[in-house]
Design an enzyme around this catalytic site. Structure first.
Site, short mmCIF file in Angstrom:
data_model
loop_
_atom_site.label_atom_id
_atom_site.label_comp_id
_atom_site.label_asym_id
_atom_site.label_seq_id
_atom_site.Cartn_x
_atom_site.Cartn_y
_atom_site.Cartn_z
N ASP A 174 23.52 26.19 10.49
CA ASP A 174 22.25 25.87 11.68
C ASP A 174 23.36 25.83 13.06
OD1 ASP A 174 19.98 25.93 13.55
OD2 ASP A 174 19.64 24.48 12.25
N ASP A 175 23.13 26.43 14.00
CA ASP A 175 23.59 26.66 15.29
C ASP A 175 25.62 26.95 15.45
OD1 ASP A 175 21.59 27.21 16.32
OD2 ASP A 175 20.78 25.21 17.79
N CYS A 215 17.47 31.03 15.29
CA CYS A 215 16.93 30.34 14.47
C CYS A 215 16.25 30.70 13.51
CB CYS A 215 16.42 28.54 15.36
SG CYS A 215 17.72 27.74 15.47
N ARG A 266 15.91 33.62 9.57
CA ARG A 266 15.41 32.78 8.52
C ARG A 266 14.50 33.89 7.74
NH1 ARG A 266 17.07 27.81 8.93
NH2 ARG A 266 18.08 27.62 10.37
N LYS A 285 15.49 23.78 5.88
CA LYS A 285 14.48 24.08 6.86
C LYS A 285 13.98 25.30 6.65
CE LYS A 285 16.17 25.80 11.55
NZ LYS A 285 16.73 25.29 12.76
N HIS A 327 10.95 26.63 9.46
CA HIS A 327 10.91 27.46 9.88
C HIS A 327 10.32 28.97 10.42
CE1 HIS A 327 12.81 27.05 14.38
NE2 HIS A 327 11.77 26.86 14.54
N HIS A 364 22.58 21.78 14.02
CA HIS A 364 21.71 22.24 15.20
C HIS A 364 21.58 20.22 15.67
CE1 HIS A 364 17.88 22.51 17.32
NE2 HIS A 364 17.35 24.61 16.70
N ASP A 391 23.24 30.63 11.54
CA ASP A 391 21.85 31.00 11.65
C ASP A 391 22.22 31.95 13.29
OD1 ASP A 391 22.13 29.19 12.72
OD2 ASP A 391 19.86 28.87 12.76
N ASN A 392 22.96 30.85 13.81
CA ASN A 392 23.32 32.05 14.70
C ASN A 392 24.34 31.84 15.84
OD1 ASN A 392 20.03 30.24 15.70
ND2 ASN A 392 22.31 29.33 16.31
N LYS A 409 24.59 31.20 21.17
CA LYS A 409 22.67 31.58 20.67
C LYS A 409 21.96 32.28 21.58
CE LYS A 409 19.65 28.61 19.37
NZ LYS A 409 19.35 26.57 19.00
#
Length: 607
Positions: free
Chosen positions: A80-81, A118, A122, A175, A177, A266, A370-371, A450
């Site tokens: 994540d991130d 995010c 997903r 996660k 989301h 994140h 994810d990004n 992002k």
């Protein structure tokens, strides 16, 4: 059944039978030195030949295939991130030996893409569709438009829902989301167990404390952390490994799909002091020096081309940063690095469990992000809050009390959670981000972050590891790919059938292309890859990328083969190409529920 379907099945059989003989059981996770010579350079294969299709047209859904034997287990891991250059095997100084080892025995993609944010990522990853087609064109809010409902819609199916009829057991840790409803009482129709998973441990919401996550859930029931030394990243890893062990004991004859979605790295920057201490001093030379060092390693690995250069720094010179402020910035990056290293150790435990249960060789593992790196200064600007001059009254939480807040006001033991510029991150009573300057490092050598669909926002590593089938080991793959390709790859590898309808509801055809041919070094055909997020938009056709910032932003045109850092805009020189590609994007946006959109202006490119 057409000839192409038969050829694909025969190809998969060749991979499963031929490559198994060269796999060396028990030696696959041994740390290696050099990661292997790249197959050509970044300029050697920036894109496969485009298929002849109408601009923006939907690809045909893959036909049903008879399952080859043995069908692989599939483990899909996402962080994540994080930025393109954070991992050791992608040029970073962060210690990621377990991911590096997977890369050394697998394939690293150099031009793989996510959706820049995010939950759209997903939604796209889980369904094989562009996020708007799944109903998640933005975040978890309903904008009253088909592409922006904040929930997975009924016209999409998740990987788990497609693999279940093929005999797969499905597990998830981490996660979720992709559901608007996160309260303990639900509604829960879009929670993991209602979207194809047999077991779930993780969070329904998209962010929160690593020591006390909000919406922490086991299966369909929300739970408190349950331990004073709880840390979410470790809990995700441990539950994922437990699912593997339990599956082997309870369902030894069935393949499984395991989706592991970490929240590292994140915000908030949370890590235990011992893990942070291992990173102390590593960043003392500052952000510009670190970008240059990463760029050199990436060039040496063959991940980038020297013709691209490096995007201008988006930070003030390190030697102009006051000394006391430097310490704070350094602590932020040290905690970020520690978060990634803890995740990597957890991935090591998952791989160890695969090996212990005899599953590793027959397991297809993916790792991606994810990004791009996140420039959001969440909690790290303005005065320190609560006011440190005020007395603190401890208000401990009950052991069984659930955490409803993304940003908890108090720690479990009752201390106020602090935000503001200068708050040193790491402990549970802090909630700050690592900041734009370090995000600029994470995204080396690209620009933007992002949210945006320039390369810094959408470029992700993709590591693929599959000992029983991969003939290529330690190689680079330069063909562009996208999250939408993961579902198509899983469906084909599993011998599953992607449905045209479910219980009378039509299912949107897959958008992605199976990556299996690339595993053997053969091309994948596609028309183009598309993006939209918050009015930021792009289309990638072969070596060319058309991209814009914001709903009213003008189109920019870049030659990805010569200039992937997007430094020389060719739009004025190539107006015909710009118009043609803009028409492609428009046709796709109208077909894929991107338009109408909720942004102002309501028509893209208008002022």
């Amino acid at each position: 059944m057409n000839t192409g379907d038969s050829t694909r099945r025969e190809f998969l059989r060749r991979m499963l039978t031929g490559a198994a003989a060269v796999a060396a059981p028990g030696a696959l996770l041994a740390a290696s030195g050099a990661l292997g010579a790249p197959r050509g350079g970044p300029a050697a294969g920036p894109g496969a030949a485009s298929a002849q299709a109408a601009p923006g047209s939907a690809p045909a859904a893959p036909a049903s295939a008879q399952p080859p034997a043995p069908r692989p287990n599939i483990v899909l891991i996402m962080s994540d991130d994080m930025g393109f250059s954070d991992l050791g095997c992608y040029g970073g100084e962060i210690r990621t030996p377990n991911l590096d080892a997977l890369a050394a025995r697998g394939i690293r993609f150099t031009q793989f893409y996510n959706t820049a944010r995010c939950c759209p990522t997903r939604a796209s990853l889980l369904t094989g569709l562009y996020p708007h087609q799944a109903g998640v064109g933005h975040m978890m809010d309903d904008r009253g438009l088909p592409g922006y409902t904040g929930n997975l819609n009924k016209n999409c199916r998740t990987i788990a829902e497609v693999l279940r009829p093929a005999g797969y057991a499905n597990y998830m840790a981490g996660k979720w989301h992709v559901a608007k409803d996160i309260k303990p009482e639900g509604p829960k129709f879009n929670w993991p167990l209602q979207r194809g998973f047999d077991r779930f441990y993780g969070t329904i919401h998209g962010a929160g404390s690593f020591y006390d996550p909000c919406s922490l859930t086991r299966d369909n029931t929300q739970i408190p952390p349950g331990s004073p030394d709880y840390y979410y990243t470790d809990a995700i890893s441990d539950n994922a490994a437990r699912f593997i062990a339990d599956h082997r004991r309870e369902k030894p004859g069935r393949p499984f799909f395991l989706y592991v979605a970490y929240t590292a790295a994140h915000w908030p920057m949370h890590a235990r002091q011992a893990d942070v201490a291992r990173c102390r001093g590593r960043y003392d030379n500052g952000w510009q020096a670190l970008r240059a060092e990463r760029c050199e390693r990436m060039l040496a690995m063959g991940l980038i081309d020297k013709r691209w250069g490096i995007s201008p720094p988006d930070s003030r010179p390190w030697d102009e940063v006051p000394h006391d402020e430097k310490d704070w910035h350094l602590r932020r990056m040290e905690v970020y690095a520690a978060m990634v290293e803890v995740m990597d150790r957890g991935i090591g435990r998952i791989v160890d469990e695969l090996r212990r249960t005899g599953c590793l060789d027959d397991t297809l593992i993916f790792f991606l992000e994810d990004n791009g790196g996140c420039a959001e200064e969440y909690g790290s600007q303005g005065p320190v809050k609560p006011d440190p001059a005020q007395p603190v009254v401890l208000r401990p939480m009950a052991a069984d009390e659930l955490q409803p807040a993304m940003q908890p006001p108090l720690t479990r033991d009752g201390r106020p959670v602090r935000t503001g510029r200068g708050v040193v991150p790491g402990p549970a009573d802090t909630y700050v981000a690592y900041g734009k300057e370090w995000a600029n490092v994470s995204n080396t050598p690209f620009r933007w972050y992002k949210h945006w669909v320039h390369e810094g926002g959408i470029a992700t590593p993709l590591i693929v590891h599959w000992p029983a089938a991969l003939r290529r080991q330690g190689e680079l793959e330069h063909t562009p790919g996208h999250l939408i390709d993961i579902m198509a790859t899983c469906v084909e590898a599993a011998g599953a059938a992607y449905p045209a309808q479910h219980e009378g509801t039509p299912i949107t055809p897959l958008e992605g292309r199976s990556l299996l041919p690339l595993f053997e070094g053969r091309p994948v055909q596609r028309e183009a890859i598309y993006w939209e997020h918050e009015g930021n938009r792009a289309v990638r056709e072969g070596r060319w990328k058309l991209v814009a910032r914001g709903p009213a932003g003008p189109w920019e045109l870049y030659d990805m083969q010569a200039d992937r850092c997007e430094l020389t805009d060719l739009a004025a020189r190539e107006p015909e190409r710009v118009n043609r590609m803009a028409a492609m994007w428009q046709a796709w946006a109208e077909r894929a529920s991107v338009l109408p959109w909720p942004w102002k202006p309501l028509k893209p490119g208008c002022t």
